[in-house]
Design a protein around this motif. Structure first.
Motif, PDB file in Angstrom:
ATOM      1  N   THR A  54       0.826  -1.193   0.000  1.00 56.14           N
ATOM      2  CA  THR A  54       0.000   0.000   0.000  1.00 56.14           C
ATOM      3  C   THR A  54       0.865   1.250   0.000  1.00 56.14           C
ATOM      4  O   THR A  54       0.545   2.215  -0.639  1.00 56.14           O
ATOM      5  CB  THR A  54      -0.909   0.034   1.230  1.00 56.14           C
ATOM      6  OG1 THR A  54      -0.106  -0.007   2.390  1.00 56.14           O
ATOM      7  CG2 THR A  54      -1.866  -1.138   1.228  1.00 56.14           C
ATOM      8  N   THR A  66      -9.253   5.887   2.563  1.00 55.94           N
ATOM      9  CA  THR A  66      -8.376   4.757   2.858  1.00 55.94           C
ATOM     10  C   THR A  66      -8.995   3.967   3.996  1.00 55.94           C
ATOM     11  O   THR A  66      -9.307   4.530   5.042  1.00 55.94           O
ATOM     12  CB  THR A  66      -6.962   5.236   3.276  1.00 55.94           C
ATOM     13  OG1 THR A  66      -6.442   6.093   2.261  1.00 55.94           O
ATOM     14  CG2 THR A  66      -6.027   4.062   3.481  1.00 55.94           C
ATOM     15  N   GLN A  90      -8.191   1.845  -1.129  1.00 51.06           N
ATOM     16  CA  GLN A  90      -7.829   3.251  -1.302  1.00 51.06           C
ATOM     17  C   GLN A  90      -8.320   3.732  -2.661  1.00 51.06           C
ATOM     18  O   GLN A  90      -8.184   3.041  -3.665  1.00 51.06           O
ATOM     19  CB  GLN A  90      -6.329   3.451  -1.198  1.00 51.06           C
ATOM     20  CG  GLN A  90      -5.936   4.917  -1.135  1.00 51.06           C
ATOM     21  CD  GLN A  90      -4.471   5.064  -0.796  1.00 51.06           C
ATOM     22  OE1 GLN A  90      -3.618   4.545  -1.492  1.00 51.06           O
ATOM     23  NE2 GLN A  90      -4.196   5.762   0.292  1.00 51.06           N
TER      24      GLN A  90
END
Length: 136
Positions: free
Chosen positions: A21, A69, A93
């Motif tokens: 991420t 997110t 996200q």
């Protein structure tokens, strides 16, 4: 007719699932699918984020970019063994570029049953209006 661009909101293109991420958080990065609706007063965004709890969700607005997110964790029952998992644990996200047509100070968000609902009110100057015609 549905379009990817409505007045005041532009989606950032879909991304492939990534293996990280960010540099500091390992795991799967997922792009939540969204439905976008528009009426005279606002734009509504519905984002599917299964497994995300309110305490693991952040919504940031910086320089006209709205970023959501959410971190989903695997759910295990105390006496249950997973037979199948279709939703992986990971980070959801998605980012949206907002125009000046959105009243950024009045944005509202609610998370219920894994669905994030964002209401993006339109600024008064962006709302359609009718001009009166003056006669002599």
């Amino acid at each position: 007719m549905a379009t990817e661009r409505t007045q005041g909101l532009q989606t950032q293109g879909p991304r492939e699932i990534a293996t990280t991420t960010e540099g500091t958080r390992p795991g799967v990065l997922l792009t939540p699918p969204v439905d976008i609706f528009e009426d005279v007063d606002a734009i509504t965004v519905l984002a599917d984020m299964p497994g995300v709890k309110p305490g693991h969700l952040t919504i940031d607005l910086h320089e006209g970019v709205l970023t959501i997110t959410g971190h989903a964790q695997l759910q295990d029952g105390s006496n249950e063994v997973a037979v199948a998992r279709e939703y992986p644990a990971g980070t959801f996200q998605r980012s949206f570029t907002l125009s000046e047509a959105i009243d950024q100070g009045r944005i509202q968000a609610a998370l219920r049953h894994g669905v994030l609902r964002l209401r993006l009110p339109k600024a008064e100057q962006a709302k359609p209006r009718q001009i009166k015609i003056q006669t002599d």
